[in-house]
Scaffold this active site. Structure first.
Site, PDB file in Angstrom:
ATOM      1  N   HIS A 206      24.256  52.556  63.858  1.00 17.21           N
ATOM      2  CA  HIS A 206      23.052  52.023  64.497  1.00 17.21           C
ATOM      3  C   HIS A 206      23.335  50.903  65.488  1.00 17.21           C
ATOM      4  CE1 HIS A 206      19.961  48.847  64.656  1.00 17.21           C
ATOM      5  NE2 HIS A 206      19.187  49.866  64.961  1.00 17.21           N
TER       6      HIS A 206
ATOM      7  N   LYS B 262      37.550  32.459  24.662  1.00 17.78           N
ATOM      8  CA  LYS B 262      38.963  32.544  24.292  1.00 17.78           C
ATOM      9  C   LYS B 262      39.111  32.672  22.777  1.00 17.78           C
ATOM     10  CE  LYS B 262      41.996  30.127  26.749  1.00 17.78           C
ATOM     11  NZ  LYS B 262      40.924  29.463  27.448  1.00 17.78           N
TER      12      LYS B 262
ATOM     13  N   THR C 269      44.708  22.987  28.812  1.00 15.43           N
ATOM     14  CA  THR C 269      45.540  23.503  27.736  1.00 15.43           C
ATOM     15  C   THR C 269      46.683  22.510  27.505  1.00 15.43           C
ATOM     16  OG1 THR C 269      45.061  25.851  28.105  1.00 15.43           O
ATOM     17  CG2 THR C 269      47.187  25.318  27.113  1.00 15.43           C
TER      18      THR C 269
END
Length: 876
Positions: free
Chosen positions: A829, A22, A134
């Site tokens: 397959h 950041k 934060t």
């Protein structure tokens, strides 16, 4: 002495070890002149000194090293202990003085956003977004120091610990910086993606916007407006009801407020600001050279960027020389191998299709834009691909009908196609109507053997760079030289089955007996391989010492160890015969770098053991014979009904088609078998050259050669390689680990847009998982999720749940009661083998290996195309 603080104008992208992802991005954008609120970073050096003041941290980190990502209770407990410890510790005085000096320099009267910035964060391959804390509107010395300390402690939140453990990041190697950034008090804030995170379209900018601080949007408290911008124009707007907003308080912290009814319905950003913001996003994207996830805010008539990180969730897009729109189909979904491939494997498959096959995310995609530009192939290609993967077909139909995508109309290049198409058409018509179809198997076998002899001769005559050029020449020549002479036989069988099915529906009213006609087709190399494996299991079960040996055998001396035990010589001789025919095969065999069975013979042991547990002595041969008898009886019954109801002529017509199908339907996989046989020769030659490079000190180990392309290996052997080969291999290994975690898309455009398509017409009970029915019948049993066939051990009555299957998985089919796959179609397959073995199967159920748990009791309806989970697994 290391710095404890760095200002944004001192930071760029090279500063990541000191200021985390950041912080590095904020400094980089500041240096580039973008509108970033100013501030500084408390460096990782300060964090390391801080945590080292605790005598208990080493013990805590030792405990974290031993914790797995799924042990959440243990993570929660130790995380709480670490955070409590760090939040109570004082900040060392020298660090505190440096932080306060920077704060005074930036402005003590200002409010700040204090954000965590880890060194393993906002990286191109791992975002770590939201893992740490934060704190907004931080004011004053005490709040600032407390927020910084809490950010340091948040490196050990439960989610951060689990995320690091899951993604392979060492806890001791991840450090934390703290961003201290001037607080902006926005009128509007939000997130901007410079590529649409939902569709993947790189040309579309997606903007989320809400009133107040962006935390309401990030934390999921409010539904934001959504705007889409393309080429400077708003192409979509969704105005949401925004009931609340988060605003800053005067004394610090934040407050959640209810918005007025008028404001709730108001568009957060005016149109002019939307396009202005999108333009700013494109500038940031150009600076970084990759798509960005950007946090923004708008205050006092100006936009501010408070974060920008790479978007890590997008699947990579192939690069093209032009600016035209291209539509690409995943080769991995068609070939039943969606795993990432190493560079050597990619280059081998690209060699004959350089103009059409493009790499992205370690997978190959074929450009079908040209086919969609021709009206007749635009219609036919989805019909053909529906047999391989229904969702691919639906996606191509969708993209060809969209108003916003235009393909220039082209004519079918008949003149160029004629030299190949006419001989192929001639063989096909002769096989369908005139020649004895019973001769087809031998004719194909002779042509395949001739091709292999030529390949061995050509490659063995060369060495060094010349041998690599010979391999490239052989790969390029294989498609035009051999496949047109083999594929028509396979196509004839497929066409005959389609005709039979249509005539049964038209003349008899239904085609219910078709599933019996698919049983035990002669000449199918995959079915024959399964039968031989069953023979090996039967030999082993008669010699207990062999069974005991197989459970502890190793690859290095597998055959030699057998000679020392009773019955071992009998098993070894049969095993060697198996390896002579099929030793070049393995799961994921289209990737030449995958270990072949001849290299890792113990990979077959789980299948042998499963066979002994689930199938009786000789039962596999008896079942095959029974299937052939059932098919013969069904054919006779069908002919008799048609003769009685529609007359002798139509009965003779049906008899011919049945004869063609029963003789040529088993050639369905011969073309791929031939490719894998050739790959076995290529690989032995490549590995021989790699061992010589190891002897000469150029490579560390022979397997490193797989991280080079054929061209690069040729240049290395010729002495023309540019750069440091060992460093390139190291980078490729890191890239390969990342690519393995990606989920490839079936169909996407060169803009990055994923075209999903929509499945139609499946009638299923509520809550059932719907897919494509490929092998009729209904079966109930316990689910067995198989991700790697070489380690799978099926038990009696279990239904195999797999991401995909190719011939390397066939060894498990005798043991499975039913089959469910995430990808595939009628002619892939797993579907073909399931029909031959008579086990119900449903394919194309995305995420089946995650949704259906081991041990769940399920019902598989291979007639309608759905799976019901009747009882969840006991441990759920």
């Amino acid at each position: 002495m290391e710095k404890f603080v760095l200002y944004f104008n001192e930071i760029d992208k090279k500063s990541l070890p000191y200021v985390g992802g950041k912080g590095a991005n904020l400094g980089e954008m500041t240096q580039a002149g973008f509108p970033v609120p100013q501030g500084f970073c408390v460096t990782t050096a300060a964090y390391q000194i801080f945590v080292q003041t605790s005598t208990k941290m080493n013990d805590f980190l030792d405990q974290l090293d031993d914790i797995d990502a799924d042990r959440l209770d243990e993570i929660r407990l130790i995380g709480q202990q670490i955070r409590a410890r760090l939040e109570q510790m004082p900040v060392p005085s020298e660090i505190e003085k440096t932080i306060l000096a920077a704060w005074q320099h930036t402005g003590v009267q200002k409010a700040y956003a204090v954000r965590s910035s880890a060194t393993a964060e906002d990286l191109p391959n791992a975002s770590f977004a939201g893992q740490q804390e934060t704190y907004l509107n931080v004011q004053g010395e005490a709040q600032l120091l407390d927020a910084i300390r809490r950010c340091w402690a948040s490196l050990f939140t439960d989610r951060a610990i689990a995320y690091r453990a899951k993604n392979g990041f060492q806890h001791r190697q991840v450090h934390l910086s703290v961003v201290v950034q001037e607080m902006v008090f926005p009128e509007v804030a939000g997130i901007m993606f410079t590529a649409d995170p939902i569709s993947g379209n790189r040309k579309v900018t997606a903007i989320d916007a809400s009133f107040g601080l962006g935390e309401a949007l990030v934390s999921g408290l409010v539904s934001a407006d959504l705007y889409h911008v393309r080429d400077g124009q708003i192409v979509q707007k969704k105005i949401s009801k925004k009931e609340i907003a988060i605003y800053a308080q005067k004394d610090g912290g934040t407050l959640t407020k209810d918005l007025s009814p008028e404001m709730q319905e108001q568009q957060a950003l005016p149109d002019k600001r939307i396009t202005q913001l999108a333009q700013l996003g494109r500038k940031i994207e150009r600076h970084y050279g990759t798509e960005q996830d950007i946090e923004w805010c708008f205050a006092d008539g100006q936009f501010y960027i408070v974060q920008s990180r790479p978007i890590t969730s997008l699947y990579p897009v192939p690069s093209f020389a032009d600016d035209q729109l291209h539509v690409m189909v995943s080769i991995g979904h068609i070939q039943m191998m969606t795993d990432a491939m190493k560079p050597m494997g990619l280059s081998v498959l690209q060699c004959p299709f350089r103009n059409f096959a493009h790499e992205a995310g370690g997978r190959l995609f074929v450009d079908v834009t040209g086919l969609l530009s021709i009206p007749i192939t635009r219609k036919k290609v989805p019909q053909i691909l529906k047999q391989m993967d229904e969702q691919i077909a639906d996606a191509l139909r969708e993209v060809s009908l969209r108003d916003d995508i235009h393909f220039p109309t082209k004519r079918l290049p008949l003149r160029k196609m004629a030299p190949i198409a006419l001989p192929v058409l001639s063989i096909l018509l002769k096989n369908l109507f005139f020649v004895d179809p019973a001769k087809g198997i031998n004719s194909v076998a002779e042509r395949m053997e001739h091709s292999l002899q030529q390949c061995r001769k050509h490659i063995s005559a060369e060495s060094g760079a010349g041998r690599i050029r010979a391999i490239q020449a052989e790969i390029s020549a294989l498609v035009p030289r051999v496949l047109p002479k083999i594929v028509p036989y396979m196509v004839t069988g497929i066409m005959a089955s389609r005709v039979i099915e249509k005539w049964m529906e038209k003349w008899l009213g239904d085609a219910q007996q078709m599933h019996l006609l698919n049983r035990s087709l002669p000449g199918n190399v995959t079915s024959e391989m399964g039968l031989l494996l069953g023979d090996l299991a039967d030999i082993a079960r008669q010699h207990p010492s062999v069974v005991q040996y197989l459970q502890t055998a190793n690859d290095a001396d597998f055959a030699a160890g057998l000679d020392a035990i009773p019955g071992g010589d009998v098993f070894r001789q049969a095993f060697e015969r198996f390896m002579q025919r099929y030793g070049m095969r393995c799961p994921g065999e289209i990737d030449i770098t995958r270990p072949r069975w001849r290299e890792t013979p113990t990979a077959l042991v789980p299948a042998i053991m499963s066979h002994m547990r689930t199938v009786g002595l000789g039962e596999h041969r008896a079942n095959f014979a029974q299937g052939a008898s059932a098919a013969e009886a069904a054919a006779k019954e069908i002919i008799a009904k048609i003769r009685a109801q529609k007359g002798a002529f139509k009965a003779r017509m049906m008899s011919r088609m049945l004869n063609v199908y029963r003789n040529l339907g088993g050639l369905r996989e011969h073309h791929k078998y031939l490719l894998i046989q050739h790959m076995g020769i290529y690989k032995q030659a490549i590995v021989a050259e790699a061992h010589q490079l190891v002897t000469n000190g150029v490579l560390d180990q022979a397997s490193d050669v797989f991280y080079l392309t054929l061209d690069e290996l040729g240049a290395l052997l010729a002495g023309h390689f540019t750069g440091d080969v060992l460093e390139r291999i190291k980078e490729r290994k890191t890239q390969y680990v990342y690519q393995q975690k990606l989920t490839p898309q079936r169909v996407m455009t060169s803009d990055g847009e994923v075209i999903h398509g929509r499945r139609r017409g499946v009638k299923a009970p509520a809550g059932a998982l719907t897919g494509t029915p490929v092998s009729a019948g209904v079966v109930e049993g316990y689910a067995k999720v198989v991700l790697q066939p070489e380690t799978a051990e099926l038990n009696p009555g279990e239904i195999m749940i797999a991401p995909f299957t190719d011939p390397g998985w066939t060894t498990l089919f005798h043991s499975a009661k039913g089959l469910v796959m995430e990808v595939g179609g009628q002619m892939t397959h797993g579907a073909v083998v399931a029909r031959e073995y008579g086990i119900p199967a449903v394919v194309g159920i995305g995420g089946a290996t995650k949704t259906i748990k081991d041990g769940a009791y399920i019902r598989v309806d291979g007639t309608q195309g759905y799976v019901q989970i009747l009882q969840e697994a006991a441990n759920d």
